[in-house]
Design an enzyme around this catalytic site. Structure first.
Site, short mmCIF file in Angstrom:
data_model
loop_
_atom_site.label_atom_id
_atom_site.label_comp_id
_atom_site.label_asym_id
_atom_site.label_seq_id
_atom_site.Cartn_x
_atom_site.Cartn_y
_atom_site.Cartn_z
N ASP A 107 -6.98 -1.30 -4.67
CA ASP A 107 -8.03 -1.21 -3.85
C ASP A 107 -9.10 0.04 -4.54
OD1 ASP A 107 -6.94 -2.40 -1.78
OD2 ASP A 107 -5.78 -1.02 -0.80
N ASP A 163 0.95 -1.14 0.12
CA ASP A 163 -0.04 0.13 0.07
C ASP A 163 0.78 1.23 -0.04
OD1 ASP A 163 -2.40 -1.38 0.02
OD2 ASP A 163 -2.61 -1.37 2.16
#
Length: 170
Positions: A143, A127
């Protein structure tokens, strides 16, 4: 006969849209994660838009907001099962779905596969997109695909529902 040809043409077109979107989004997710993962965890990769967004590397072993921490393998299995079900749904819907719905399915599939690949190869998800104007989990391109894809599916459902009701009134 003409209806059958039109249905087959729409199914083929929708399959191309679905596959093309999924492929492009998966490649984009992979490339951005590779670029981000060259830094050290916690490092600021780039100060994006001050007061809005930064790019900071995080290795996520759970889900959003720290839920299911250190459950990366189980979450990967769940993602694969979910993606398999999504493939079946997209296949069944390909003759009747609109382009928006098929784009949504492609984005969700790519996001699910992208994060599952991370979970199985790295034991964490890469991330790197950090909002600075609100407290929100750090996230990635996969995402974004899952979230926006789901939103497109819901929107297309309501648009389709509205069109079906309009045609019933006539």
């Amino acid at each position: 006969m003409a209806q059958d040809a039109a249905t087959k043409s729409k199914a083929k077109s929708n399959a191309v849209v679905f596959g093309g979107v999924a492929f492009v989004w998966l490649v984009l997710d992979y490339l951005t994660k590779q670029a981000a993962n060259t830094a050290q965890v916690g490092d600021l990769l780039w100060s994006g838009i001050p007061g809005f967004i930064d790019f900071r590397l995080v290795h996520n072993t759970g889900a959003a907001w720290g839920m299911f921490g250190d459950s990366t393998f189980a979450l990967g299995v769940f993602a694969i099962v979910f993606c398999a079900i999504l493939l079946v749904i997209a296949h069944v819907r390909r003759e009747h779905a609109g382009t928006l719905e098929m784009v949504g399915y492609g984005l969700v599939l790519a996001g699910g596969i992208g994060n599952a690949i991370d979970r199985f190869t790295n034991s964490y998800v890469v991330d790197f997109i950090e909002t600075t104007f609100i407290q929100f989990p750090v996230f990635n391109v996969a995402d974004i695909g899952v979230t926006c894809g789901f939103a497109l599916i819901v929107i297309s459902y309501f648009l389709l529902e509205g069109n079906d009701k309009d045609s019933e009134d006539r």
